[in-house]
Design a protein around this motif. Structure first.
Motif, PDB file in Angstrom:
ATOM      1  N   ALA A   1      -3.543 -10.200   1.596  1.00 24.40           N
ATOM      2  CA  ALA A   1      -4.538  -9.150   1.464  1.00 24.40           C
ATOM      3  C   ALA A   1      -5.741  -9.469   2.337  1.00 24.40           C
TER       4      ALA A   1
ATOM      5  N   SER B   1      -7.678   3.815  -6.832  1.00 23.62           N
ATOM      6  CA  SER B   1      -8.780   4.737  -6.573  1.00 23.62           C
ATOM      7  C   SER B   1      -8.398   5.942  -5.727  1.00 23.62           C
TER       8      SER B   1
ATOM      9  N   LEU C   1      -3.906   9.600   7.463  1.00 28.73           N
ATOM     10  CA  LEU C   1      -3.334   8.929   6.304  1.00 28.73           C
ATOM     11  C   LEU C   1      -4.341   8.875   5.172  1.00 28.73           C
TER      12      LEU C   1
ATOM     13  N   LEU D   1       0.809  -1.204  14.447  1.00 30.52           N
ATOM     14  CA  LEU D   1      -0.392  -1.881  14.906  1.00 30.52           C
ATOM     15  C   LEU D   1      -0.397  -1.985  16.422  1.00 30.52           C
TER      16      LEU D   1
ATOM     17  N   PHE E   1      -7.921   4.857   7.055  1.00 25.55           N
ATOM     18  CA  PHE E   1      -7.478   5.355   8.356  1.00 25.55           C
ATOM     19  C   PHE E   1      -8.306   6.564   8.770  1.00 25.55           C
TER      20      PHE E   1
ATOM     21  N   PHE F   1      -5.218   7.206   1.645  1.00 27.22           N
ATOM     22  CA  PHE F   1      -4.929   6.062   0.784  1.00 27.22           C
ATOM     23  C   PHE F   1      -4.633   6.523  -0.632  1.00 27.22           C
TER      24      PHE F   1
ATOM     25  N   TYR G   1      -4.247   1.501  15.456  1.00 22.93           N
ATOM     26  CA  TYR G   1      -2.819   1.712  15.273  1.00 22.93           C
ATOM     27  C   TYR G   1      -2.406   2.869  16.163  1.00 22.93           C
TER      28      TYR G   1
ATOM     29  N   LEU H   1       4.031   7.245   2.821  1.00 24.00           N
ATOM     30  CA  LEU H   1       4.256   6.021   3.585  1.00 24.00           C
ATOM     31  C   LEU H   1       3.897   4.796   2.754  1.00 24.00           C
TER      32      LEU H   1
ATOM     33  N   TYR I   1      -3.039   0.476  -3.974  1.00 24.94           N
ATOM     34  CA  TYR I   1      -2.868  -0.817  -3.327  1.00 24.94           C
ATOM     35  C   TYR I   1      -2.550  -1.872  -4.391  1.00 24.94           C
TER      36      TYR I   1
ATOM     37  N   TYR J   1       0.842  -1.195   0.000  1.00 27.42           N
ATOM     38  CA  TYR J   1       0.000   0.000   0.000  1.00 27.42           C
ATOM     39  C   TYR J   1       0.881   1.251   0.000  1.00 27.42           C
TER      40      TYR J   1
ATOM     41  N   TYR K   1       0.373   5.286   1.115  1.00 27.35           N
ATOM     42  CA  TYR K   1      -0.444   6.312   1.747  1.00 27.35           C
ATOM     43  C   TYR K   1       0.370   7.603   1.761  1.00 27.35           C
TER      44      TYR K   1
ATOM     45  N   GLU L   1       6.241   6.304  11.935  1.00 27.06           N
ATOM     46  CA  GLU L   1       5.245   5.586  11.165  1.00 27.06           C
ATOM     47  C   GLU L   1       4.224   4.935  12.095  1.00 27.06           C
ATOM     48  N   PRO L   2       3.009   4.691  11.625  1.00 25.54           N
ATOM     49  CA  PRO L   2       2.007   3.995  12.438  1.00 25.54           C
ATOM     50  C   PRO L   2       2.416   2.553  12.711  1.00 25.54           C
TER      51      PRO L   2
ATOM     52  N   GLN M   1     -10.529  -4.474   0.326  1.00 24.30           N
ATOM     53  CA  GLN M   1      -9.098  -4.577   0.620  1.00 24.30           C
ATOM     54  C   GLN M   1      -8.449  -3.205   0.752  1.00 24.30           C
TER      55      GLN M   1
ATOM     56  N   PHE N   1       4.583  -0.671   8.258  1.00 27.10           N
ATOM     57  CA  PHE N   1       4.934   0.556   7.564  1.00 27.10           C
ATOM     58  C   PHE N   1       6.438   0.765   7.496  1.00 27.10           C
ATOM     59  N   GLY N   2       6.862   1.415   6.421  1.00 28.90           N
ATOM     60  CA  GLY N   2       8.214   1.936   6.351  1.00 28.90           C
ATOM     61  C   GLY N   2       8.288   3.264   7.088  1.00 28.90           C
TER      62      GLY N   2
ATOM     63  N   PRO O   1      -2.114  -7.517   9.456  1.00 27.49           N
ATOM     64  CA  PRO O   1      -1.704  -6.157   9.809  1.00 27.49           C
ATOM     65  C   PRO O   1      -0.747  -5.559   8.798  1.00 27.49           C
ATOM     66  N   LEU O   2      -0.725  -4.249   8.761  1.00 28.24           N
ATOM     67  CA  LEU O   2       0.199  -3.514   7.903  1.00 28.24           C
ATOM     68  C   LEU O   2       1.491  -3.235   8.646  1.00 28.24           C
TER      69      LEU O   2
END
Lengths: 115, 109
Positions: A98, A58, A43, B46, B99, A45, B36, A91, A48, A33, A35, B43-44, B95, A106-107, A103-104
């Motif tokens: 998927a 989108s 954040l 979880l 946030f 979006f 989160y 981010l 994805y 993803y 963001y 960064e966020p 999917q 993040f970098g 959980p995501l």
């Protein structure tokens, strides 16, 4: 193990220039993803990717924004003809699947400043 | 109406206090929910998933109310280190993880 890696960590560019942001997800993560987060905001979006499926674009704010993911791994987000309102932290996050409960991760983000 | 809404706060509480945040979502087909945590300029990360039956992780309790379309996060015995922004995250069923803008918590000595 290695987490999500983003580069550069900071980027200052002049209005009208193109920029390319890179994301290296966690190995084996199929979902990726992008963001963006403006100062003091939530954040937003952008796009994805899931495996070899067509990406969900989108959230891309304009046709100046594009992203690709090569070989199901590294992704690049390209912003053409940057504008000052593009300034934000971009981010990248990846997840193992998927599936909704995955959980995501993040970098650290790329802080983009357009002057 | 925003897909996910949160009170931005800040919530200022003393150490040891109990504090609760709510988050509302608009898409009744939303499938999964998360909290989160985001520290300043980080960064966020979880904090916890939110299960239909409610779930607890130490001092943190998360609950889901599908009928009213909101989730909550309760923090007991607040610590200084709990100071952060708490982000509500909803999988809208496509999917796409949406946030909220986050609720800022400040715990003071």
């Amino acid at each position: 193990g290695a987490g999500v890696s983003q580069s550069p960590s900071n980027k200052v560019t002049e209005k009208g220039k193109d920029v390319e942001l890179r994301c290296d997800p966690i190995s084996g993560h199929t979902a990726l993803y992008w963001y963006r987060q403006s100062l003091g905001q939530g954040l937003e979006f952008l796009i994805y990717f899931q495996g070899n499926s067509a990406p969900d674009k989108s959230g891309l704010p304009s046709d100046r924004f594009s992203a690709e993911r090569t070989g199901g791994s590294v992704s690049t987000l390209t912003i053409q003809r940057t504008q000052q309102e593009d300034s934000a932290v971009y981010l990248c996050a990846s997840s193992l699947f998927a599936e909704s409960a995955s959980p995501l991760h993040f970098g650290n983000g790329t802080r983009l400043t357009v002057t | 109406r925003k897909e996910v809404e949160q009170d931005p706060g800040p919530f200022n509480v003393p150490e040891g206090a109990t504090v609760a945040f709510n988050c509302t979502y608009s898409n009744s087909a939303s499938q999964s929910f998360f909290w989160y945590r985001q520290d300043c300029r980080k960064e966020p990360k979880l904090l916890m998933s939110v299960y239909s039956s409610g779930n607890e992780d130490g001092r943190f309790t998360a609950q889901l109310n599908r009928a009213s379309q909101y989730i909550s996060l309760l923090i007991r015995d607040s610590k200084l280190s709990d100071s952060a922004t708490y982000l509500c995250v909803v999988n809208t069923g496509f999917q796409k993880l949406v946030f909220g803008t986050g609720t800022r918590l400040l715990v003071s000595p």
